[in-house]
Write an enzyme that holds these catalytic residues in place. Structure first.
Site, short mmCIF file in Angstrom:
data_model
loop_
_atom_site.label_atom_id
_atom_site.label_comp_id
_atom_site.label_asym_id
_atom_site.label_seq_id
_atom_site.Cartn_x
_atom_site.Cartn_y
_atom_site.Cartn_z
CG ASP A 150 -3.45 2.71 -6.50
OD1 ASP A 150 -2.78 1.76 -6.07
OD2 ASP A 150 -2.96 3.83 -6.80
CB SER A 151 -3.17 -3.18 -6.85
OG SER A 151 -3.92 -3.47 -5.70
CD GLU A 199 4.70 -2.13 -4.40
OE1 GLU A 199 3.89 -1.30 -3.90
OE2 GLU A 199 4.49 -2.76 -5.45
CE LYS A 241 -0.92 1.40 -0.07
NZ LYS A 241 -0.43 1.98 -1.34
CG ASP A 273 -3.54 2.64 -2.40
OD1 ASP A 273 -2.74 3.19 -1.63
OD2 ASP A 273 -3.22 1.73 -3.19
CD GLU A 320 1.81 4.76 -5.21
OE1 GLU A 320 2.61 5.26 -6.03
OE2 GLU A 320 1.09 3.79 -5.48
O1 KIV Z 1 -2.38 -0.83 -4.46
C1 KIV Z 1 -1.98 -1.75 -3.74
O2 KIV Z 1 -2.52 -2.86 -3.72
C2 KIV Z 1 -0.83 -1.49 -2.89
C3 KIV Z 1 -0.25 -2.65 -2.15
C4 KIV Z 1 0.40 -3.56 -3.09
C5 KIV Z 1 0.65 -2.23 -1.07
O3 KIV Z 1 -0.39 -0.40 -2.80
#
Ligand code: KIV
Length: 280
Positions: free
Chosen positions: A43-44, A181, A112, A82, A114
């Site tokens: 989600d970056s 992280e 993924k 994510d 958090e």
């Molecule tokens: O959102 C993302 O790109 C991430 C990575 C930096 C691990 O969570």
């Protein structure tokens, strides 16, 4: 096709796991062709592609569109997606429904999440429903306001111990792997040694089972900011800018397009065409 068990095998062999983010088809193709183990649709995306200040506004719809594009490129790499903010926190029903959309519409092998103390139970329930979950602890960007900014975590013995406890609780809950992280190298190293599942670090030092970075950071696509943990392997922003300048200059001076870039009618057809359009 690599499966999640490939990551465990790599951990056992002390063979570093290589992971990167991708947000579109062709970037994912490059990662695939380079043999990257994990392609994460992070989600970056919201920050590096949409220019948001945080990852919080990223929606399920946005994640689905880019995940489908990335998924089209997947052959060997393990695709992990994510779960965006508020797609899993409200209820187990929401979490399962939204996760299900990723599994149904892409080749994702895990999602993924958090992971905070407050959602270990939720993650356990998801795993019990056969959802492979990758945990994510330390600097969890969806909690940026609670953390008071993007700051290193686990840098003192008390907070480091808390992170080790959380990592162990998540392993007990059944996660398949863990992203750590922005955590001190000592703390990340301890977590990596204590856990049987693979631990992938980002800004957490060299003692993890593997490393993940945001693709745009290593490519130098943001001229204003590169996180301290990211190595900029190329300055694509400047390279692209040079190409755009050259193109603009070519158009201005008539150097583009040359003959090979367009088609022309033959002389006979051109004459007919001129005749047909004479009276316009
Ligand atoms: O959102 C993302 O790109 C991430 C990575 C930096 C691990 O969570």
């Amino acid at each position: 096709m690599k499966y999640l068990k490939h990551l465990i095998e790599k951990k056992k062999k002390h063979d570093p796991i290589i992971a990167l983010t991708a947000y579109d088809y062709f970037s994912a193709r490059i990662l695939e062709e380079c043999g990257v183990d994990i392609i994460l649709v992070g989600d970056s995306y919201g920050m590096v592609k949409l220019g948001y200040d945080t990852t919080l506004p990223v929606s399920m719809e946005e994640m689905l569109i880019i995940s489908k594009a990335v998924s089209k490129a997947i052959k060997e790499s393990i695709l992990i997606i994510d779960m965006p903010f508020l797609s899993y926190q409200i209820s187990i029903r929401d979490a399962l429904f939204n996760t299900g959309r990723f599994f149904k519409e892409t080749k994702a092998q895990a999602v993924k999440i958090e992971s905070l103390e407050s959602n270990v139970k939720l993650i356990e329930k998801m795993v019990k429903m056969d959802v492979p979950v990758m945990g994510h602890i330390g600097l969890t960007p969806q909690s940026v306001y609670k953390l008071g900014g993007y700051k290193i975590q686990g840098n003192d013995s008390i907070s480091a111990e808390k992170l080790v406890r959380l990592a162990l609780a998540l392993e007990d809950a059944g996660i398949c792997s863990l992203v750590v992280e922005g955590v001190s190298a000592q703390c990340a190293g301890k977590i990596t040694r204590k856990l049987k599942i693979p631990v992938i670090g980002i800004g957490s030092g060299p003692f993890c089972d593997g490393q993940i970075l945001v693709l745009d950071d290593i490519l130098g696509l943001n001229p204003d900011f590169t996180p301290r943990h990211a190595k900029k392997y190329i300055d694509l922003f400047s390279i692209i800018k040079k190409a755009v300048r050259e193109y603009s200059d070519n158009v201005r001076t008539g150097k583009f397009p040359q003959k090979k870039y367009f088609v022309s009618m033959d002389q006979k057809e051109q004459k007919r065409f001129d005749k047909r359009t004479e009276r316009f």
